[in-house]
Design a protein around this motif. Sequence first.
Motif, short mmCIF file in Angstrom:
data_model
loop_
_atom_site.label_atom_id
_atom_site.label_comp_id
_atom_site.label_asym_id
_atom_site.label_seq_id
_atom_site.Cartn_x
_atom_site.Cartn_y
_atom_site.Cartn_z
N GLY A 1 -0.95 9.90 -2.31
CA GLY A 1 -0.34 8.59 -2.12
C GLY A 1 0.45 7.82 -3.20
N LEU A 2 0.50 6.59 -3.06
CA LEU A 2 0.91 5.85 -4.25
C LEU A 2 -0.02 5.05 -5.03
N PHE A 3 0.39 5.21 -6.36
CA PHE A 3 -0.47 4.53 -7.32
C PHE A 3 0.46 3.70 -8.40
N VAL A 4 -0.26 2.68 -8.53
CA VAL A 4 0.40 1.92 -9.50
C VAL A 4 -0.42 1.35 -10.63
N PHE A 5 -0.03 1.76 -11.85
CA PHE A 5 -0.65 1.54 -13.16
C PHE A 5 -0.03 0.66 -14.11
N SER A 6 -0.68 -0.62 -14.20
CA SER A 6 0.01 -1.89 -14.99
C SER A 6 -1.02 -1.77 -16.39
N PRO A 7 -0.24 -2.39 -17.19
CA PRO A 7 -0.74 -2.35 -18.58
C PRO A 7 -1.99 -3.32 -18.58
N ASP A 8 -2.97 -2.94 -19.65
CA ASP A 8 -4.16 -3.96 -19.92
C ASP A 8 -3.58 -5.18 -20.22
N GLY A 9 -4.33 -6.04 -19.87
CA GLY A 9 -4.24 -7.52 -20.38
C GLY A 9 -3.99 -7.87 -21.66
N SER B 1 0.85 -1.15 -0.21
CA SER B 1 -0.11 -0.08 0.01
C SER B 1 0.74 1.31 0.03
N GLY B 2 2.19 0.87 0.28
CA GLY B 2 2.97 2.27 0.08
C GLY B 2 3.36 2.66 1.68
N LYS B 3 2.96 1.91 2.54
CA LYS B 3 3.06 2.40 3.98
C LYS B 3 4.59 2.51 4.29
#
Length: 338
Positions: A83-91, A71-73
């Motif tokens: 906060g922390l955001f993670v953007f992964s690619p589309d499948g 969670s970025g704690k």
Amino acid sequence: MSCSMLGIINATTEFDTFQNLTAHRSLASLPYAGRYRLIDFMLSNMVNSGITNVAIFTGQETRSLMDHLGSGKQWDLDRKRDGLFVFSPDGNSRNERFGSFAHFAKNMTYFLRSKQKYVVITNCYTIGTIDFCKILNCHMETGADITEVVHNGNSLQTYILSKDLLLSLFEQYKNQGYYNILDVVHDKRHQFQINLYDWTGYIAIIDSLSNYYQNSLELLQPTVWKQVFTKNEPIFTKVKDEPPTRYKKDAKVTNSMIANGCMIEGEVENSVIFRAVKIGKGAIVRNSIIMQKCKIEENCVLDGVIIDKDVNIGNGIQLKGTTEAPHVVKKGTVQKGR
């Protein structure tokens, strides 16, 4: 210290020269310095610069990275605001070149909702302590459109620009032929004012297996260690509790970095040993990197090797590599001894 900036880390880059070390993990999550991951350094630089809104754009291999970030704690980024955001690619985007303006633009809502005026874009494989506030102040004083951070004349692929300019680049990247910010900086046709900021502190670029090996062992030098790990600008990471390392009667350790939870019965020289590693009686480990939970049994001789996690090296095995070509043992390998 606080900077009104979005932090963007491009964690999509991969290099073929890492061989088996990145076969099951992203480069961003590659273990480093006994207890850290590569991404910890740039992420900690952002937090230490007062950046509270960080986006990490990942490639396809994300499991180990997501497990590490949580969670970025650990970086004080588990917040109600920002906060922390993670953007992964589309499948279904297997052929897309990630880390591009196209990748960023697919998550336009994140940028539009953010309140920060400026953006810092950087990579996941630079080691060093960088104060982004100093660079932002210089960027504003010069009136530049884009500030590129360099070290000894070499680009760190780190850029500061206004969020409005970045959004405009999203809109025109197809027409202008810009894939990412690097294309913009190198395009001689543009009308942007590009300012270079020369960062003079210690920097290591981990973009090849030999650089990973050499810079890891370079950290054993006190002058280098003190530049990377400072009291006022700590490097944060995911904490894993282990008991203190035990050194048995015949253990001998020289100029090495030993993480917690280890059992040392043999000889360790000029090496980096991660947590929960067991080195048997009579074993000799020199100029090597041994990752977590490995077992080196009795009378082994290892010199110039990188051993990935969960490896078992049997009795009497001898492995040798060189500075330019360290011998790599892939994760989970079991080499039976004599």
